[in-house]
Design a protein around this motif. Structure first.
Motif, short mmCIF file in Angstrom:
data_model
loop_
_atom_site.label_atom_id
_atom_site.label_comp_id
_atom_site.label_asym_id
_atom_site.label_seq_id
_atom_site.Cartn_x
_atom_site.Cartn_y
_atom_site.Cartn_z
N ARG A 172 10.47 34.61 -61.09
CA ARG A 172 11.35 33.85 -60.15
C ARG A 172 10.55 33.47 -58.69
O ARG A 172 11.90 33.52 -58.05
N GLU A 215 16.72 48.84 -55.47
CA GLU A 215 17.05 47.17 -55.52
C GLU A 215 15.76 46.53 -55.30
O GLU A 215 14.97 46.46 -53.91
N ALA A 269 15.92 39.78 -53.83
CA ALA A 269 16.82 39.16 -54.60
C ALA A 269 18.16 39.07 -54.46
O ALA A 269 19.01 38.16 -54.66
N TRP A 270 18.32 39.70 -53.04
CA TRP A 270 19.41 39.27 -52.55
C TRP A 270 19.50 37.58 -51.89
O TRP A 270 20.49 37.21 -51.79
N ASN A 271 18.30 37.00 -51.87
CA ASN A 271 18.13 35.63 -51.77
C ASN A 271 19.51 34.98 -52.62
O ASN A 271 19.66 33.74 -52.35
N LEU A 272 19.02 35.48 -54.12
CA LEU A 272 19.77 34.50 -55.09
C LEU A 272 21.27 35.31 -55.15
O LEU A 272 22.54 34.58 -55.16
N SER A 273 21.70 36.18 -55.01
CA SER A 273 22.76 37.29 -55.65
C SER A 273 23.50 37.19 -54.21
O SER A 273 25.13 37.62 -54.22
N ARG A 274 23.03 37.39 -53.14
CA ARG A 274 23.36 38.15 -52.25
C ARG A 274 23.55 37.30 -50.61
O ARG A 274 23.17 37.57 -49.43
N GLU A 287 12.31 30.13 -57.02
CA GLU A 287 13.54 30.13 -56.65
C GLU A 287 13.90 31.15 -55.64
O GLU A 287 14.32 31.54 -54.12
N LEU A 288 13.12 32.06 -55.33
CA LEU A 288 13.29 33.64 -54.26
C LEU A 288 13.06 33.18 -53.35
O LEU A 288 13.55 33.29 -52.02
N LEU A 293 10.66 40.55 -61.86
CA LEU A 293 11.03 39.38 -61.06
C LEU A 293 9.63 38.19 -61.24
O LEU A 293 10.09 37.37 -60.20
#
Lengths: 292, 214
Positions: A83, A35, A39-44, A86-87, A80
């Protein structure tokens, strides 16, 4: 050159404590090998924030952000690349929210993963990628930028110039892990070459991170400080991982790590934190060792 | 007659353009392709390795030399294949599953090619089964595994287990490398060898195929 006001305020302390590793902390919260941590900044976001908060609670004066890979080129490997903004904005906001007024946030900018000299990328592409990331981080309100874990001085200089264009103070930190004495970058550049070139590119602070355990950082600090006449930033690894009873263990303990702090300060370190294998416990141990 | 020391020097200096030009000229003049490889190109890469060991050369010089070598080999390889000559050995290489880092792996792949190995590069994020399938298909002598992340290092162990499950462990050598990997770790997971640099990886691969032949 006068110190950037943000740095001047921070450096009224004898030494500024930064943070430790994020990747291993996210793994402890369930991040898997394949992973993209960013990406966890957005998902978790709550999990990412709990890492940031753990470092603030442990005594960090400056924490970083979970944006190490959030440049277009590195993100492309995770599909990604679209993104970036956003990230980075999310990563900055998470760290800013976690610190409140207790610590400053210096956002992390890592390497592209592409080799400039082999034509895998171009100077223009790198410049655009780092500018895009730096702008997003600056707009989100971080207090500084950290160009870190760089193995190629040419790429680091491009990233530093991109970061400088935001007007924020910029830390430039290389990995010295090559050569017999482990005092060169992968590309063969010496500590002195890096310090001088990064200062020329506009870095406000020069440093070293990752690569090796803390004992080797004494000489690195002295050489960086001498060559650049800038404050020195270091984030050593907690040693190299060893395999014990089927598990990977970093052998340096928080107390051993923190025990080096006085000598590192004498050697010129003004910002001390940890890289791979370090945890909030390392930061807590450091905070107990250095003058408040 | 082509001055073949120019081929040696072009590779040593990482000058791909000259290396390719001299190779072409020599082949056109009827030089034996195998001799070009064994008498000029491999000695040049050995010298590159030596200079790397004593810190006259660093990764950029290795990469440039390997690229020059590769350029020449592209001209020579079809001729060698026609004559039925076998490579020094066959290596299936890749970065393990979950890990996207490929700079170190690419460097080792280039250096192995430069040393006369046939290299089957599976790229990054390679699952264990894919290593096994490729090694079987290509009749590889060696599987070379790379990992940059401590989280993906255990995937090296899983890959070795997959080779065992396929019943191939006794017929193939497995070598490992990457920033967090250590000699001790390599032993723990039952790899046949470890190197902390690309030049050392070539020597390791050579010694393993020699032992195998003996």
């Amino acid at each position: 050159m006068a110190l950037h006001p943000t740095l001047a305020r921070l450096l009224t302390r004898r030494v500024v404590i930064t943070d430790g590793a994020w990747g291993t902390q996210l793994q402890a919260r369930g991040l898997s090998g394949g992973e993209c941590p960013d990406a966890w900044n957005l998902s978790r976001p709550a999990d990412v924030e709990s890492v940031a908060r753990a470092y603030v609670d442990a005594g960090s004066h400056v924490i970083l952000t979970n944006t190490f890979r959030s440049n277009r080129l590195a993100l492309a490997g995770y599909e990604l690349a679209n993104r970036v903004r956003e990230l980075n904005v999310a990563g900055a906001q998470i760290s800013l929210h976690a610190t409140g007024a207790k610590a400053l946030v210096f956002a992390s900018m890592g390497p592209s993963g592409k080799m400039l000299m082999m034509g895998e990328t171009t100077e223009e592409e790198l410049k655009a990628a780092f500018e895009e990331q730096a702008e997003a981080l600056a707009e989100a309100g971080v207090h500084g930028l950290v160009v870190e874990t760089m193995s190629d001085l040419a790429e680091a200089m491009i990233a530093v110039r991109a970061a400088k264009s935001t007007g924020l103070p910029v830390v430039a930190s290389m990995v010295f892990d090559s050569g017999k004495n482990k005092d060169r970058t992968m590309m063969g550049q010496t500590v002195e070459q890096c310090a001088v070139a990064l200062a020329d590119a506009g870095a406000d602070v020069v440093g070293a991170n990752c690569g090796r355990g803390i004992a080797g950082y004494l000489a690195l600090c002295q050489r960086l400080a001498q060559a650049a006449a800038l404050p020195v930033w270091i984030k050593p690894n907690a040693g190299l991982p060893e395999f014990v009873d089927g598990k990977l263990i970093y052998q340096t303990t928080p107390d051993e790590f923190a025990g080096f702090a006085p000598a590192l300060m004498d050697a010129g370190a003004r910002f001390i934190g940890g890289c791979c294998g370090s945890t909030p416990e390392f930061i807590r141990a450091l905070a107990a060792k250095v003058p408040a | 007659m082509t001055d073949l020391s120019k081929l040696h020097d072009a590779i040593l200096n990482g000058d791909a353009k000259t290396a390719v030009a001299v190779t072409k000229e020599a082949l056109d003049a009827g030089a034996n392709p195998m001799d070009l490889v064994t008498q000029y190109m491999i000695p040049a890469m050995d010298e590159v390795g030596r200079r790397f060991e004593c810190e006259e050369y660093f990764v950029p010089e290795l990469l440039l030399a390997a690229r020059a070598m590769k350029g020449s080999l592209e001209l020579i390889r079809p001729l060698l294949a026609e004559s039925g000559a076998e490579p020094v050995g066959r290596v299936v290489i890749g970065t393990v599953k979950g890990d996207l880092h490929d700079i170190g792996k690419n460097l080792v792949a280039s250096m192995l090619e430069g040393a006369g190995f046939e290299v089957i590069d599976l790229g990054a994020d390679v699952p264990p089964e894919k290593f096994v399938t490729a090694a079987k298909e290509k009749k590889a002598d060696i599987i070379a595994l790379s990992a940059l992340l401590t989280v993906t290092m255990p995937m090296m162990k899983n890959t070795i287990a997959e080779v065992e499950r396929a019943g191939m462990r006794d017929s193939i050598k497995i070598i490992v490398g990457g920033a967090p990997v250590t000699e001790q770790y390599a032993r723990e997971i039952g790899a046949d060898g470890y190197s902390d640099n690309a030049s050392g990886a070539v020597q390791l691969a050579r010694s393993l195929v020699t032992k195998k032949a003996a």
